[in-house]
Enzyme design. Structure first.
Site, PDB file in Angstrom:
ATOM      1  N   SER A  10      -4.967  -7.768  10.683  1.00  0.00           N
ATOM      2  CA  SER A  10      -4.805  -6.527   9.955  1.00  0.00           C
ATOM      3  C   SER A  10      -5.835  -6.545   8.833  1.00  0.00           C
ATOM      4  O   SER A  10      -5.843  -7.456   8.010  1.00  0.00           O
ATOM      5  CB  SER A  10      -3.378  -6.454   9.395  1.00  0.00           C
ATOM      6  OG  SER A  10      -3.262  -5.338   8.556  1.00  0.00           O
ATOM      7  N   ASP A  24       0.804  -1.214   0.000  1.00  0.00           N
ATOM      8  CA  ASP A  24       0.000   0.000   0.000  1.00  0.00           C
ATOM      9  C   ASP A  24       0.837   1.264   0.000  1.00  0.00           C
ATOM     10  O   ASP A  24       0.482   2.256  -0.630  1.00  0.00           O
ATOM     11  CB  ASP A  24      -0.963  -0.013   1.188  1.00  0.00           C
ATOM     12  CG  ASP A  24      -2.109  -0.974   0.943  1.00  0.00           C
ATOM     13  OD1 ASP A  24      -2.457  -1.182  -0.231  1.00  0.00           O
ATOM     14  OD2 ASP A  24      -2.650  -1.531   1.912  1.00  0.00           O
TER      15      ASP A  24
END
Lengths: 403, 403, 403, 403
Positions: free
Chosen positions: D179, D125
């Site tokens: 997560s 990301d």
């Protein structure tokens, strides 16, 4: 700064790598093993021994790797007709994996825990060296002095050399204002006036070839023989891989063949202008395509062409030792089994002209079928009607829908 | 034999298509519309009118398609740096779709229900014509006389001509023993002695270019300007697409540029030997790559290179009017928006040498980053360490597994 | 009609190939050798012997090819995760090359000069058979009765059968209104109501699997072991290739796995609607991707994925025996050396769910690097900064030019 | 540490980005602008306002981007049937470019000179955010706290939060040990027990879908309508892009559709195990392939399939805003003009079964040609003979040479 015991340095014997040698010894307080290879760069390698000794090196490796270079790196690459971005024959790129491999082997032999090279932080060569190191010895420590030290200008480098007793006359070694690299496949020029891509390089820059204008007024014919995709003889004389490429370099250089001036895209992200002389490579590439033209099946040839740019980018970017390059090589090598025969070339003022090719045992050229004359039934022209009709079927259906 | 009312024939005015014209009238008892186009083949097209009239044709189309040919076919193809099998610039392939398109348009205008051409059943051209016809008018009837009639030898053809009052002196038209094709992009030679790929073609075969040996001893510089990927001016003079290509042909021919001798793989399955002269095309291709080298993003350029062989095969195989070619063209054209600027070339005895290129508005070459000198922080060499480490990560993990 | 001495016919023993047998004998006045293979179609092959004898055949070949089929055709194809047009697992396509190969071998053994098959002129199978024949024996004569005879309707075929004493009850053999094909990899359905792609097939059509609705309410776990990319054991039990695929078919069929309903693009140019059951294949594909996910290097996996559609099209189009397929196979097989380990699957009402995978010797998954917890220095997050900066460099330069 | 005046932070309102907000204010002594977007993650975005205010933020952006997200990012990606590594639907990857774009726009609006995000230095990301930033604003300064600060463990982060008065109950927000990331296309899970790829995830992890076992016992039919490649209506009801995807998510979740458990290859070099729920996406992908199956030309479909893995890797690696992705999108979008019609699906316990498809205006399925019945001359089976003979020609020539 990581604690290093011993580092294997790719050492040319020139000013830069001499400074690096000293800097490694001082900064890392480590022993340095030097490795100097003859890969056909056209300079004596033995003088590096004295220089290394003078700087206190105990383990000095000086090796002639020319045959290995051409046999195991240049030739496999040429089997794919490899060209980067339509023009560049990858002369620098293909030499780095061999240097990296020998450095790692020497590190294992000498018990070194690090390797080092003289490539800068802007170029592709650092990547090619280091990807090779890591692929062959994943835990090796890599020292890239140009990315670490504070010698950020030529003046600082010279000052450091003087301070540490490194003979500065070395800097005149090349006598050239350009950043250069040479091996049996090519010589390259970068930097200085070349940094403006709008400007023509001066004639005096080129070192391996005469200009087409100065090349002989008479053409020269050359016969090249191929076995399994590799060139093995010139004008009927068998030659070793390195011997053959050396001969081609002489012939190409004489006839003004192999100069190239381009702007390329570096892996690290910027465009860069480079000039190259690849006299033998240009002849070899043209001849290899010609022998393939009669011995490769069409779809095999097309598959190779489709994948070639990707294979070229792998080599350019430093992935010679990657599993994907090795996987592609399997396919490429498999395609070359029948690439046998000879090609006749005419060399003249920068031109490499194919004037004949044959493969008595493996040619797929069948003149009884291709002929414009009566083919005695070898080919039925009526077959073409059905061939076209069915290939057109989807187009006709789509056309009815105004696709 | 299907009942046909009217057929549009691609008519050159030469012996073969004159025989076809007569044969169509006799065999199909149909009216024939002739269509003769000037696409730069270098022969007068008006004489075809008298010949057609003499054979009783009422609807005669004679058109100058040179600008359309270069603008809508040659230039779009060159935007992709298109080369088939590493060497062939597709001179014949790119002309057929235009002829096919006009034949279909004329068929609609004249109410014809069939189209016909003079290509044989062995070559690629029949495929290119007919895939075009079908893609543009799915219900059209196609007559390919060479696949239908029994005139299977030259003698029978001549005999038929004599029997039907077709002037046989036409056969001397070309004065060449070769099967030839010409348009603004190239002239090709096939057949006869060329059917032995081991043999060098005679010098006398070539028509558009002098040999490099006979080219001028002085080089000539040429500036070419590009807009959105197309060449638009030479030496500062704006030119139409056809005008520009004509000029390049003259220049290339004068300097011995653009000859090619190769063995190619035909779509219908056999290998075939062809010789080509593409003087302007060779100059244009080299220049286009040069302007792209400073204006195209790296990955855009690589994507184009990866797909080019496939795009070339589509054109070679006759799929110009297919949806997949049009889809690829969208991508190619989109890539050319910033391909603006100029290229300087040196023409000399067969060589096209790029000696400079610039794009004041769109160059992606950034000398402040690429420089070997101090770059004042434009590029942080330290970034390369992380770049290499992460690119090497998978190689290191694999190496630990002895991959 | 060419003079034929002896033809080897791919003979199922059903009505169609029985009629073909008779028609060959009558039309070509030639001897016919029958070849009937068990490739797992789920029907007895021995009855074909009596039928062939009854029709006067002297040389009758009946063979169990199931192990060869899976070992040398299905498994190599699955190494590439091969899927045509995103969905079809090529069950029919992969069997034809084996039949073609055995027919040619038998032709050589029996001195036959022709081969024949029962595929129609509209489908892909004629292409697959015949490309195989020609690739393995270039001078063989091929007889495709459906393209030659005038039995253009079912009625004519039945009438011919009755006239020639061929037992017509055979036509009831399948009890199905569909055109079907089966082997160890799949069973397919085409024709009749399926010719309208808007319509859902009836539940009664499916033969190898229950519907997901009728599958057991309890899931079943399955462990599959791989060696060099091939499945070798299920739940710890070593199995032969055919034994393993048979077991998977039973398991898949029981759990409603492997049904597929699609419209595909045939090589001969039209779209066609087909329904397939591939229970074992669907399980195997999912498991193979899972074991590759931990044992293949990223770029190797991506290269395979990039080429897979092309490899699939080669097989679909009948080019199994082509040099380009064999060349690609070299690369694919080379990639599988480390594809060892096990995968755990959960089978439930049409779902194949991967719930675990491991490769103790060859896994490239390194949890010490990937972990969200403290990695003790295995990965230096700072490296990512340089990685991103250099990957962004060309984007930044382009952005400044409003690219 | 570079002097920053103002930074735009991608702010979720959770613990991590709250700590980052505070850390930016303290470490850089800069003003922070927060940007919180609703992209369908299923959490209220308004509470982020109070949290930002509490931390002294003056410029607070809270926006609903759901329609833009689906219309301009998700839908274009689905036009290519995009799947990464054979399985992953790129749910996280496709959201990052939108966030990056809005951050840059807000930076321009607010005069900020930096942007910041909460992604770690190990994942993809960070790359996706930062490549987006740089491509859209090449001179922006990027702050990636996880790569800069010394909060290297969860404990240190919590300690910092407590010290600076950041409400720690936030950490319980997700109630999940994983997560996670969510948006309208998917929700993802990584870390903890998932770090062992041999282990099946617990049922309690999944949030958006019931298990196939718990899904309804009755199947549900669904009609989806497409216009130019995008889904526009469900069961006859027109829906906005976001509305449609939301509805599909509900339907998919209800029927146990869209769970995925895989090991993927990250761009930064390691393998990582992730679990995903993409209920609507899985339905949409299956339906899109089905409508393409009757409306796309074969070669267009194959070209798309050949390029899809590369296009997927571009998105996965963060190159949405690159010129090469935009160039490919031109081609993909051009292919969708005729992708109109409807698809009928059956949803049942994890299965998405295509049971019908039609395109009254644009279908290329022609049952008059494909039929097994009498086709009244729509297709001439004799054409297949020539089609096969010419496709076989090169194979036969090669076979004679024992290729």
């Amino acid at each position: 700064m990581k604690k290093i015991n011993k580092a294997v340095l790719a050492f040319s014997g020139g000013l830069d790598t001499s400074v690096i040698l000293k800097w490694l010894q001082d900064s890392y307080q480590c022993e340095v093993v030097t490795f100097t290879a003859d890969i056909g760069q056209g300079e004596e390698v033995e003088p590096a021994r004295a220089k290394a000794k003078q700087l206190g090196v105990k383990e000095i490796y000086i090796e002639d790797l020319r045959e290995e270079f051409v046999r195991d790196f240049v030739f496999p690459m040429f089997r794919a007709n490899t060209v980067y971005e339509g023009e560049y024959l990858l002369g620098t790129s293909i030499a780095r994996p061999l240097i990296a491999k020998r450095q790692i082997e020497i590190a294992k032999e000498t018990g070194a825990d690090a390797v080092s090279h003289g490539a800068t932080g802007k170029g592709n060569d650092q990547v090619r060296f280091e990807l090779g190191y890591y692929a062959l010895q994943p835990d090796i420590h890599v020292i890239a002095p140009w990315r670490e030290w504070n010698l950020t200008s030529r003046e600082k480098l010279l000052h450091y050399a003087e301070q540490h007793g490194i003979p500065v006359e070395m800097k005149k070694k090349s006598g050239s204002p350009y950043s250069m690299d040479a091996n049996l496949l090519h010589i390259s020029y970068e930097g200085r006036v070349l940094e403006n891509p709008a400007t023509e390089p001066e004639e005096s820059m080129w070192r391996w070839s005469v200009s087409p204008e100065k090349a002989p007024d008479a053409p020269e014919y050359l016969d090249m023989e191929f076995k399994r995709g590799d060139a093995v003889a010139l004008n009927g004389v068998k030659l070793s891989p390195a011997g053959l490429l050396e001969t081609l370099n002489v012939l190409g250089g004489k006839h003004g063949i192999g100069r190239l001036d381009l702007v390329e895209n570096r892996y690290v992200g910027m465009k860069s202008r480079g000039c190259y002389e690849t006299p033998g490579g240009v002849i070899l590439l043209r001849a290899h395509r010609a022998i393939e033209s009669i011995t490769l099946d069409r779809e095999v040839a097309h598959l190779k062409d489709d994948l070639m740019p990707r294979y070229a980018a792998l080599i350019y970017n430093g992935y010679w030792w990657s599993p994907e390059r090795k996987m592609m090589q399997q396919m490429i090598d498999a395609s070359q089994e029948k690439v046998n025969g000879w090609v006749r070339l005419k060399l003249y003022k920068g031109n490499v002209i194919v004037v004949g090719r044959d493969s008595p045992a493996d040619s797929l050229f069948d003149s009884t079928i291709a002929t414009f004359e009566d083919d005695a039934g070898a080919y039925d022209q009526g077959d073409a009607a059905g061939f076209i009709k069915l290939n057109a079927l989807r187009l006709r259906i789509a056309a009815k829908r105004k696709y």
